[in-house]
Scaffold this active site. Structure first.
Site, PDB file in Angstrom:
ATOM      1  N   LYS A  53     158.623  90.811 -63.818  1.00 37.40           N
ATOM      2  CA  LYS A  53     159.258  90.563 -65.119  1.00 37.40           C
ATOM      3  C   LYS A  53     159.242  91.840 -65.971  1.00 37.40           C
ATOM      4  O   LYS A  53     160.236  92.184 -66.616  1.00 37.40           O
ATOM      5  CB  LYS A  53     158.544  89.412 -65.840  1.00 37.40           C
ATOM      6  CG  LYS A  53     158.846  88.074 -65.171  1.00 37.40           C
ATOM      7  CD  LYS A  53     157.946  86.932 -65.605  1.00 37.40           C
ATOM      8  CE  LYS A  53     158.270  85.689 -64.770  1.00 37.40           C
ATOM      9  NZ  LYS A  53     157.395  84.546 -65.037  1.00 37.40           N
ATOM     10  N   GLN A  97     152.469  83.289 -68.930  1.00 36.20           N
ATOM     11  CA  GLN A  97     152.530  83.036 -67.493  1.00 36.20           C
ATOM     12  C   GLN A  97     151.600  81.876 -67.127  1.00 36.20           C
ATOM     13  O   GLN A  97     150.421  81.883 -67.479  1.00 36.20           O
ATOM     14  CB  GLN A  97     152.134  84.319 -66.731  1.00 36.20           C
ATOM     15  CG  GLN A  97     152.277  84.212 -65.231  1.00 36.20           C
ATOM     16  CD  GLN A  97     153.719  84.013 -64.778  1.00 36.20           C
ATOM     17  OE1 GLN A  97     154.623  84.676 -65.249  1.00 36.20           O
ATOM     18  NE2 GLN A  97     153.938  83.077 -63.871  1.00 36.20           N
ATOM     19  N   ASP A 120     160.976  80.810 -72.111  1.00 28.24           N
ATOM     20  CA  ASP A 120     160.857  79.910 -70.958  1.00 28.24           C
ATOM     21  C   ASP A 120     161.576  78.587 -71.221  1.00 28.24           C
ATOM     22  O   ASP A 120     161.801  77.803 -70.297  1.00 28.24           O
ATOM     23  CB  ASP A 120     159.381  79.627 -70.656  1.00 28.24           C
ATOM     24  CG  ASP A 120     158.881  80.407 -69.451  1.00 28.24           C
ATOM     25  OD1 ASP A 120     159.716  80.817 -68.629  1.00 28.24           O
ATOM     26  OD2 ASP A 120     157.655  80.590 -69.337  1.00 28.24           O
TER      27      ASP A 120
END
Ligand code: NDP
Length: 313
Positions: A53, A97, A120
């Protein structure tokens, strides 16, 4: 006839190139979208994802920063970090995460992320925006599934779509996106009766289950589009033979590595489907590309800068 292979790697590269162009455009207006990634502790798989990422952010020209609290970090410490990231204007996107260590209240931490920075798309506010078709941030993997369909010219409106899996991360948002695009959607799960029969109705079949090669040819209407979201690592020889018998190239790789990646869809499905995403190289690459797109989208939504392509729900 063998199915058309939907090349996720190529589609993801196209999206990254578009994001990169948007980042340049924004740069000339003095805006540099920024992504903050929070990685708690030392989970090797998470470390690989986060590296990907951060690397991808740099490639498309985003500002990015990484926060790595220790495994022992408390819920309160993480909430303080999130509050700080929520406050800072140069941070447009915040990605926590998962999984978080067991002692952390993960729901509380995710809920603390400012919905406007929730790249997200997991915050209940964004879930609500999605289900009421308002502009918001859409979860990356489901958004990637839709990009594959659109960019491959596969009709969605009016089609019968079946989604296997009802997780908040994949199954439910995919189903909602398909519904928003006027598919007739059925969502299946572990309690669904006669799963193969239900799936055989689908013109678009999305598998998000987490079970290696579970979707066999008897699940698939000839000519259907099959989107395989599953990523499963198999190391068992009998399982390998069930899925890949006769595939020399895969066998060499399996023997060299001791394992291989497989989706939720059995490779034999490529003989009946009209189009199919491979694993690896199908949905997987889209997830990071859509994270990049979401960060730009967040930067624009926060500043009230519209872009017809990025701000569509
Ligand atoms: P979850 O485990 O959260 O959900 C799995 C879903 O599949 C559940 O709804 C479950 O039903 C259903 N299911 C399980 N077994 C069966 C069965 N035998 N018959 C019918 N339905 C079943 O997984 P996720 O949604 O998080 O992930 C799904 C897959 O996608 C995984 O392989 C994961 O690795 C992959 N993934 C890939 C990503 C990518 O970037 N490509 C990103 C995220 C995930 P029930 O609700 O009844 O338990």
């Amino acid at each position: 006839m063998a199915a058309r292979i939907l090349d996720g790697t190529k589609i993801a590269a196209d999206i990254r190139a578009e994001v990169s162009a948007h980042v340049k455009e924004l740069g000339s207006a003095g805006i540099r979208p920024g992504l903050a990634v929070v990685l708690v502790g030392h989970n090797p798989a998470s470390e690989v994802y986060v590296r990907g990422k951060v690397k991808s952010s740099a490639e498309v020209g985003l500002y990015s920063e990484q926060h790595t609290p220790a495994e022992t970090a408390t819920t309160e410490e993480l909430l303080a970090l999130i509050a700080d990231l929520n406050r800072r204007d140069e941070v447009d996107g915040i990605l926590v995460q998962l999984p978080l260590p067991a002692h952390v209240d993960a729901k509380k931490v995710l809920l603390a992320v400012d919905p406007a920075k929730d790249v997200d798309g997991f915050h209940p506010m964004n879930v609500g925006y999605l289900s009421t078709q308002r502009p918001g941030l859409v979860p990356c993997t489901p958004a990637g599934v839709m990009e594959i369909l659109k960019r491959s010219g596969i009709a969605v409106a009016g089609q019968d779509a079946v989604v296997i899996g009802r997780s908040d991360i994949v199954g439910k948002p995919v189903a909602m996106l398909l519904l928003n695009e006027n598919s007739t959607v059925t969502v299946c799960h572990s309690k669904t009766r006669d799963l193969p029969e239900v799936c055989r109705r689908a013109e678009i079949l999305v598998a998000a289950i987490g079970r290696a090669g579970m979707v066999t040819r008897d699940f698939v209407k000839p000519g259907a589009t099959v989107i395989d979201v599953g990523i499963n690592r198999i190391a068992d020889r009998a399982e390998f033979d069930r899925l890949f018998a006769g595939n020399k190239k895969r066998e060499e790789a399996f023997l060299a590595k001791g394992s291989t990646l497989v989706g939720d869809v059995h490779p034999e499905v490529a003989e009946v489907a009209g189009a199919i995403t491979p694993v690896p190289g199908g949905v997987g690459p889209l997830t990071i590309a859509m994270l990049m797109a979401n960060t730009v989208k967040a930067a624009m939504l926060r500043r009230g800068v519209g872009h017809p392509k990025l701000t569509r729900a």
